[in-house]
Design a protein around this motif. Structure first.
Motif, mmCIF file in Angstrom:
data_model
loop_
_atom_site.group_PDB
_atom_site.id
_atom_site.type_symbol
_atom_site.label_atom_id
_atom_site.label_comp_id
_atom_site.label_asym_id
_atom_site.label_seq_id
_atom_site.Cartn_x
_atom_site.Cartn_y
_atom_site.Cartn_z
ATOM 1 N N GLU A 1 30.968 48.292 40.728
ATOM 2 C CA GLU A 1 30.603 46.873 40.764
ATOM 3 C C GLU A 1 31.540 46.036 40.122
ATOM 4 N N TYR A 2 32.041 44.983 40.775
ATOM 5 C CA TYR A 2 32.689 43.851 40.093
ATOM 6 C C TYR A 2 32.000 42.480 39.747
ATOM 7 N N GLU A 3 32.325 41.907 38.649
ATOM 8 C CA GLU A 3 31.621 40.507 38.350
ATOM 9 C C GLU A 3 32.369 39.508 38.587
ATOM 10 N N ILE A 4 31.866 38.516 39.148
ATOM 11 C CA ILE A 4 32.676 37.317 39.478
ATOM 12 C C ILE A 4 32.068 36.285 38.515
ATOM 13 N N ASN A 5 33.321 35.217 38.329
ATOM 14 C CA ASN A 5 32.958 33.944 37.530
ATOM 15 C C ASN A 5 32.300 34.336 36.304
ATOM 16 N N GLY A 6 32.549 35.253 35.412
ATOM 17 C CA GLY A 6 32.150 35.497 34.190
ATOM 18 C C GLY A 6 30.570 35.770 34.068
ATOM 19 N N LYS B 1 27.650 36.808 39.195
ATOM 20 C CA LYS B 1 27.152 37.523 40.359
ATOM 21 C C LYS B 1 27.834 38.958 39.923
ATOM 22 N N TRP B 2 27.208 40.318 40.284
ATOM 23 C CA TRP B 2 27.763 41.497 40.409
ATOM 24 C C TRP B 2 27.891 41.822 41.735
ATOM 25 N N LEU B 3 28.909 42.110 42.440
ATOM 26 C CA LEU B 3 28.969 42.764 43.620
ATOM 27 C C LEU B 3 29.261 44.156 43.800
ATOM 28 N N ASP C 1 37.337 30.052 46.281
ATOM 29 C CA ASP C 1 38.185 30.499 45.398
ATOM 30 C C ASP C 1 37.123 30.951 44.006
ATOM 31 N N TYR C 2 37.359 32.157 43.344
ATOM 32 C CA TYR C 2 36.616 32.716 42.406
ATOM 33 C C TYR C 2 37.604 33.545 41.456
ATOM 34 N N SER C 3 37.033 33.900 40.310
ATOM 35 C CA SER C 3 37.602 34.965 39.491
ATOM 36 C C SER C 3 36.862 36.335 39.507
ATOM 37 N N ILE C 4 37.508 37.436 39.524
ATOM 38 C CA ILE C 4 37.001 38.724 39.174
ATOM 39 C C ILE C 4 37.180 38.636 37.721
ATOM 40 N N THR C 5 35.940 39.038 36.737
ATOM 41 C CA THR C 5 36.012 38.890 35.316
ATOM 42 C C THR C 5 35.693 40.385 34.697
ATOM 43 N N ALA C 6 35.212 41.224 35.726
ATOM 44 C CA ALA C 6 34.986 42.615 35.058
ATOM 45 C C ALA C 6 34.729 43.608 36.214
#
Length: 103
Positions: free
Chosen positions: A24-29, A32-34, A61-66
């Motif tokens: 799973e990857y986290e967005i915007n700190g 949400k987890w996808l 636009d967004y950031s993958i944070t984890a």
């Protein structure tokens, strides 16, 4: 020569790989987890290599944070912080290599 045989270590790599259910990857700190789309998993030498696709589902636009790894029991077994900026037309191809060897 190490203590363990290469055949033994190869079997342990296969067993470890089989315990991993999803990524799973986290967005915007933490917004949400996808779930990542797994494209392949293979053993390459002393590494377990996963090729993952982080599809763009937000259309902005967004950031993958984890990224985190979930095992077959639904538990988080690993996590790594990232910093990947994504624009509205991108998907991200991510290759993760986990070293599994005797040292």
């Amino acid at each position: 020569m190490g203590l363990f045989t290469q055949d033994f270590l190869a079997e342990r790599r296969s067993e470890f790989m089989a315990l991993i259910d999803k990524f799973e990857y986290e967005i915007n700190g933490g917004e949400k987890w996808l779930t990542a789309t797994e494209r392949s998993r293979q053993i390459v030498g002393n590494y377990i290599r996963f090729t993952l696709l982080f599809p763009n589902v937000l259309q902005s636009d967004y950031s993958i944070t984890a990224i985190r790894i979930i095992d077959v029991n639904g538990k988080e077994i690993a996590r790594r912080d990232l910093s990947v900026n994504v624009n509205s037309i991108q998907s991200v191809l991510f290759v993760l290599s986990i070293s599994y060897q005797e040292v």
